[in-house]
Design a protein around this motif. Structure first.
Motif, PDB file in Angstrom:
ATOM      1  N   VAL A  77       0.827  -1.201   0.000  1.00  0.00           N
ATOM      2  CA  VAL A  77       0.000   0.000   0.000  1.00  0.00           C
ATOM      3  C   VAL A  77       0.866   1.257   0.000  1.00  0.00           C
ATOM      4  N   GLY A  78       0.365   2.289  -0.645  1.00  0.00           N
ATOM      5  CA  GLY A  78       0.969   3.606  -0.611  1.00  0.00           C
ATOM      6  C   GLY A  78       0.016   4.597  -1.262  1.00  0.00           C
ATOM      7  N   ALA A  79       0.513   5.779  -1.552  1.00  0.00           N
ATOM      8  CA  ALA A  79      -0.284   6.791  -2.243  1.00  0.00           C
ATOM      9  C   ALA A  79       0.647   7.847  -2.807  1.00  0.00           C
ATOM     10  N   ASP A  80       0.178   8.525  -3.839  1.00  0.00           N
ATOM     11  CA  ASP A  80       0.879   9.653  -4.439  1.00  0.00           C
ATOM     12  C   ASP A  80       0.169  10.898  -3.898  1.00  0.00           C
ATOM     13  N   VAL A  81       0.780  11.525  -2.910  1.00  0.00           N
ATOM     14  CA  VAL A  81       0.085  12.495  -2.067  1.00  0.00           C
ATOM     15  C   VAL A  81       0.450  13.921  -2.451  1.00  0.00           C
ATOM     16  N   HIS A  82      -0.526  14.784  -2.540  1.00  0.00           N
ATOM     17  CA  HIS A  82      -0.287  16.193  -2.833  1.00  0.00           C
ATOM     18  C   HIS A  82      -0.157  16.979  -1.532  1.00  0.00           C
ATOM     19  N   LEU A  83       0.595  18.046  -1.616  1.00  0.00           N
ATOM     20  CA  LEU A  83       0.837  18.892  -0.447  1.00  0.00           C
ATOM     21  C   LEU A  83      -0.348  19.834  -0.271  1.00  0.00           C
ATOM     22  N   VAL A  84      -1.245  19.451   0.627  1.00  0.00           N
ATOM     23  CA  VAL A  84      -2.467  20.213   0.868  1.00  0.00           C
ATOM     24  C   VAL A  84      -2.632  20.412   2.366  1.00  0.00           C
ATOM     25  N   PRO A  85      -3.443  21.406   2.776  1.00  0.00           N
ATOM     26  CA  PRO A  85      -3.713  21.579   4.209  1.00  0.00           C
ATOM     27  C   PRO A  85      -4.285  20.296   4.812  1.00  0.00           C
ATOM     28  N   GLY A  86      -3.843  19.969   5.998  1.00  0.00           N
ATOM     29  CA  GLY A  86      -4.343  18.780   6.668  1.00  0.00           C
ATOM     30  C   GLY A  86      -3.579  17.513   6.346  1.00  0.00           C
ATOM     31  N   LEU A  87      -2.499  17.619   5.569  1.00  0.00           N
ATOM     32  CA  LEU A  87      -1.748  16.419   5.190  1.00  0.00           C
ATOM     33  C   LEU A  87      -1.203  15.694   6.415  1.00  0.00           C
ATOM     34  N   LEU A  88      -0.581  16.428   7.319  1.00  0.00           N
ATOM     35  CA  LEU A  88       0.011  15.787   8.488  1.00  0.00           C
ATOM     36  C   LEU A  88      -1.055  15.083   9.326  1.00  0.00           C
ATOM     37  N   ASP A  89      -2.190  15.725   9.516  1.00  0.00           N
ATOM     38  CA  ASP A  89      -3.276  15.085  10.264  1.00  0.00           C
ATOM     39  C   ASP A  89      -3.757  13.826   9.547  1.00  0.00           C
ATOM     40  N   GLY A  90      -3.809  13.881   8.219  1.00  0.00           N
ATOM     41  CA  GLY A  90      -4.225  12.716   7.451  1.00  0.00           C
ATOM     42  C   GLY A  90      -3.260  11.555   7.590  1.00  0.00           C
ATOM     43  N   LEU A  91      -1.964  11.853   7.608  1.00  0.00           N
ATOM     44  CA  LEU A  91      -0.965  10.807   7.813  1.00  0.00           C
ATOM     45  C   LEU A  91      -1.118  10.168   9.188  1.00  0.00           C
ATOM     46  N   PRO A 115       4.994  25.105  -4.592  1.00  0.00           N
ATOM     47  CA  PRO A 115       4.118  25.235  -3.425  1.00  0.00           C
ATOM     48  C   PRO A 115       4.647  26.308  -2.472  1.00  0.00           C
ATOM     49  N   PRO A 116       3.777  27.152  -1.955  1.00  0.00           N
ATOM     50  CA  PRO A 116       4.231  28.143  -0.981  1.00  0.00           C
ATOM     51  C   PRO A 116       4.755  27.468   0.275  1.00  0.00           C
ATOM     52  N   ARG A 117       5.845  27.988   0.799  1.00  0.00           N
ATOM     53  CA  ARG A 117       6.447  27.497   2.036  1.00  0.00           C
ATOM     54  C   ARG A 117       6.765  25.996   1.954  1.00  0.00           C
ATOM     55  N   LEU A 118       7.249  25.560   0.794  1.00  0.00           N
ATOM     56  CA  LEU A 118       7.548  24.142   0.598  1.00  0.00           C
ATOM     57  C   LEU A 118       8.562  23.635   1.610  1.00  0.00           C
ATOM     58  N   GLU A 119       9.635  24.392   1.807  1.00  0.00           N
ATOM     59  CA  GLU A 119      10.677  23.930   2.723  1.00  0.00           C
ATOM     60  C   GLU A 119      10.166  23.851   4.155  1.00  0.00           C
ATOM     61  N   ASP A 120       9.371  24.811   4.575  1.00  0.00           N
ATOM     62  CA  ASP A 120       8.811  24.771   5.929  1.00  0.00           C
ATOM     63  C   ASP A 120       7.868  23.584   6.094  1.00  0.00           C
ATOM     64  N   SER A 121       7.065  23.327   5.060  1.00  0.00           N
ATOM     65  CA  SER A 121       6.110  22.216   5.135  1.00  0.00           C
ATOM     66  C   SER A 121       6.836  20.883   5.237  1.00  0.00           C
ATOM     67  N   VAL A 122       7.868  20.706   4.415  1.00  0.00           N
ATOM     68  CA  VAL A 122       8.627  19.457   4.451  1.00  0.00           C
ATOM     69  C   VAL A 122       9.337  19.311   5.795  1.00  0.00           C
ATOM     70  N   PHE A 123       9.883  20.419   6.306  1.00  0.00           N
ATOM     71  CA  PHE A 123      10.546  20.366   7.611  1.00  0.00           C
ATOM     72  C   PHE A 123       9.580  19.900   8.695  1.00  0.00           C
ATOM     73  N   ASN A 124       8.354  20.416   8.674  1.00  0.00           N
ATOM     74  CA  ASN A 124       7.372  20.032   9.683  1.00  0.00           C
ATOM     75  C   ASN A 124       7.017  18.547   9.584  1.00  0.00           C
ATOM     76  N   LEU A 125       6.933  18.035   8.358  1.00  0.00           N
ATOM     77  CA  LEU A 125       6.640  16.617   8.168  1.00  0.00           C
ATOM     78  C   LEU A 125       7.774  15.758   8.718  1.00  0.00           C
ATOM     79  N   ILE A 126       9.004  16.170   8.437  1.00  0.00           N
ATOM     80  CA  ILE A 126      10.162  15.414   8.923  1.00  0.00           C
ATOM     81  C   ILE A 126      10.255  15.498  10.442  1.00  0.00           C
ATOM     82  N   ALA A 127      10.013  16.686  10.999  1.00  0.00           N
ATOM     83  CA  ALA A 127      10.053  16.851  12.452  1.00  0.00           C
ATOM     84  C   ALA A 127       8.985  16.020  13.145  1.00  0.00           C
ATOM     85  N   SER A 128       7.935  15.670  12.421  1.00  0.00           N
ATOM     86  CA  SER A 128       6.859  14.849  12.982  1.00  0.00           C
ATOM     87  C   SER A 128       7.130  13.361  12.825  1.00  0.00           C
ATOM     88  N   GLY A 129       8.296  13.009  12.270  1.00  0.00           N
ATOM     89  CA  GLY A 129       8.688  11.611  12.194  1.00  0.00           C
ATOM     90  C   GLY A 129       8.512  10.947  10.847  1.00  0.00           C
TER      91      GLY A 129
END
Length: 265
Positions: A77-91, A115-129
């Motif tokens: 299982v997997g998915a091709d996921v777009h960077l949208v609001p609520g992504l982290l909560d969805g994960l 995407p706006p604030r791409l680096e910040d968004s990716v950082f937050n995802l990585i910081a969340s594990g």
């Protein structure tokens, strides 16, 4: 080999349309040497309303059909996921599936707009594990002006996935140039098919792998289709499977072509 990016599940996005097409895609993949494939349909609110439970069920159904047909391909299982609001909560909630329930997931940026604030968004995802695997950066229309951004994302801990077909010219010379540059300069963790059909975008890794072998050697190319994908499926820590150190950038054979168009990398 292991293919971590495919649209083989029938009838749920812009990939395989029918079960018969899915089965034929599986036969092509096995003939190419692929033994495991991640089912990664799009999750894009408003267009492809897939979710974790639905993708898991579709994978189970297709796996049963593969087994019935005697096709030795394992699906995960997997998915091709777009960077949208609520992504982290969805994960966190499982609505957005990671690859084989690991910390890794495919993250697809917009093809046409950074995407706006791409680096910040990716950082937050990585910081969340989580470890985002950025899909096909070589095919994005804005890669020319943002190539250093992708290098910084790697430094943060993101992984990069180049499409095998881009290295063979399937998506044109521009994508081929950038695909060769990502691979040749040591900025590629994973090579995948991003297969959608039995036609032009079919599930073959071997031809792109041969290009990668010429660019970075057999050992590193093998890591892109065997060792790192296996580490993903086993949920191993990304630190043990990093990129090789490069002393200098390797020029691409597409550079002269782009120069004639008036653009210099």
């Amino acid at each position: 080999m292991i293919d971590l990016h495919s649209h083989i599940l029938p009838g749920i996005d812009d990939g395989a349309k029918t079960l018969d097409e899915s089965l034929e895609m599986a036969r092509i993949a096995v003939a190419d040497g692929i033994h495991t494939m991640a089912c990664t349909p799009h999750i894009y609110p408003g267009m492809y309303m897939n979710d974790g439970p639905g993708i898991a069920l579709a994978r189970k159904v297709l796996q049963a059909e593969l087994d019935r047909a005697g096709i030795p391909l394992k699906l995960v299982v997997g998915a091709d996921v777009h960077l949208v609001p609520g992504l982290l909560d969805g994960l966190k909630a499982g609505r957005v599936p990671t690859l084989n329930r690991s910390r890794y997931f495919l993250l697809e940026p917009s093809h046409t707009t950074p995407p706006p604030r791409l680096e910040d968004s990716v950082f937050n995802l990585i910081a969340s594990g989580y470890t985002p695997i950025i899909t096909h950066p070589e095919r994005l229309t804005w890669v020319e002006s943002h190539y250093p951004v992708f290098q910084r994302l790697i430094e943060q801990g993101a992984w990069m996935q180049v499409t095998a077909g881009a290295l063979t010219g399937m998506f044109g010379k521009r994508a081929q140039y950038w695909g060769e540059r990502f691979v040749g300069e040591g900025h590629t963790h994973i090579l995948a098919t991003d297969a959608h059909s039995t036609g032009r975008r079919l599930p073959r890794l071997s031809e792109g792998l041969a290009v990668a072998q010429r660019l970075v050697g057999d050992a590193e190319a093998g890591r892109m289709v065997i060792e790192r994908p296996r580490a993903v499926l086993q949920n191993l820590a990304p630190q043990g499977f990093g990129l090789p150190k490069k002393e200098a950038a390797r020029p691409s054979r597409m550079a002269n072509w782009l120069s004639r168009l008036g653009w210099t990398p």
